[in-house]
Enzyme design. Structure first.
Site, short mmCIF file in Angstrom:
data_model
loop_
_atom_site.label_atom_id
_atom_site.label_comp_id
_atom_site.label_asym_id
_atom_site.label_seq_id
_atom_site.Cartn_x
_atom_site.Cartn_y
_atom_site.Cartn_z
CD GLU A 111 55.14 32.90 -107.55
OE1 GLU A 111 54.82 31.95 -106.80
OE2 GLU A 111 54.32 33.51 -108.26
CG HIS A 116 51.51 34.37 -106.11
ND1 HIS A 116 51.77 34.21 -107.44
CD2 HIS A 116 50.26 34.87 -106.04
CE1 HIS A 116 50.73 34.61 -108.16
NE2 HIS A 116 49.79 35.02 -107.34
CB CYS A 141 47.92 32.70 -109.08
SG CYS A 141 46.82 34.10 -108.94
#
Lengths: 227, 77
Positions: free
Chosen positions: A203, A201, A85
């Protein structure tokens, strides 16, 4: 395996990234942007967020931080650098990856789950990955990947499109493109395939109760390829 | 001395904000407006008396930070 996550003023996915890396077996260190040297690392991560409040252009000021010289040196020597990002935006601003991330086509901040298709399995990030279509989260206002026609040709000729937006079945078209990115590009690699920048993302997708686990697949595969 | 720098998007690069501004202006009754392109303007105070030297510095600043040459052009005035 050792990893380092760089923290810039305004980073906000740094701790999520650290939790994810640690969960899948990395020994992670947090590194402040004003430091000069990187700790010994097998992977360096530029996390998501809003470094310097997105002033001037997203990632432009973070791209001139003190630590960036060491990150560039590490990347140029073949070290793995992952930008998620805002981290992707920083990588384009430093010139480590081609193109830029412009404002989303429909001027809206987009925060939702999307599907991405793995196009390139040559890199350590996606080699051997057992799922070709991943459901990951995006949250950005500037994710509209743009580059010149010459750059696009070079990106395609060198097989640098790592992941692209698609629907559940893997079809990439206008409808499955959330932000207007050229060729539905969600993430690209450098020519040497050691630097990856992507808007989604991983994560945020590491818990089966909260989010789904396609991020887990990404991290497990990555650490497997590094061992 | 003061240097003024204008950074604009290159021709052909999509400018969604400019487009939205243009459509709003059209909606307000300014119907003869065909295109709006949004840019950035910088006032830079440089501690330098020689205009030529100051402009060389400004050029370097634009190339290294103020403009992203993939999508933007700059003008030093």
């Amino acid at each position: 395996m050792k990893s380092s996550v760089i923290i810039f003023p305004g980073s906000n996915c740094d701790r999520d990234m650290s939790v994810a890396l640690t969960k899948f077996g990395f020994k992670n260190k947090m590194v402040w942007h004003n430091d000069n040297d990187l700790p010994e690392s097998d992977l360096v991560v530029l996390p998501g967020g809003f470094s310097y409040g997105d002033y001037l252009r997203c990632g432009s000021i973070a791209g001139k931080s003190k630590i960036i010289d060491s990150v560039v040196k590490f990347a140029k020597s073949g070290g793995l650098v992952l930008g998620i990002c805002n981290g992707f935006q920083i990588l384009t601003e430093t010139g480590l990856l081609p193109g830029v991330l412009q404002q989303n086509k429909y001027l809206k901040f987009i925060c939702k789950n999307v599907f991405i298709k793995v196009n390139n399995k040559e890199s350590k990030y996606f080699k051997n990955i057992n799922k070709n279509i991943l459901e990951l989260h995006i949250a950005h206002n500037e994710g509209n990947f743009f580059c010149t026609n010459n750059e696009l040709k070079s990106i395609e000729d060198n097989n640098q499109i790592a992941v692209s937006y698609c629907d559940e079945k893997g079809i990439s078209n206008k409808e499955s493109n959330p932000n207007g990115a050229i060729k539905n590009i969600a993430g690209i690699l450098n020519k040497e395939k050691n630097i990856l920048g992507m808007m989604p993302h991983p994560e945020r997708m590491i818990d089966k109760y909260l989010s789904g686990e396609d991020g887990s697949i990404f991290f497990q595969n990555l650490i497997g390829n590094l061992k | 001395m003061k240097i003024k720098i204008i950074v604009t998007l290159k021709n052909g690069v999509l400018d969604p904000q400019g487009k939205a501004i243009q459509q709003t202006l059209n909606g307000m009754g300014f119907d003869n407006i065909e295109e709006v392109r949004q840019g950035k303007y910088f006032d830079v105070e440089i501690n330098e008396k020689d205009e030529k030297k100051a402009k060389i510095k400004a050029d370097e600043m634009c190339k290294k930070l103020l403009a992203n040459l993939v999508i933007e052009d700059y003008k030093i005035i």
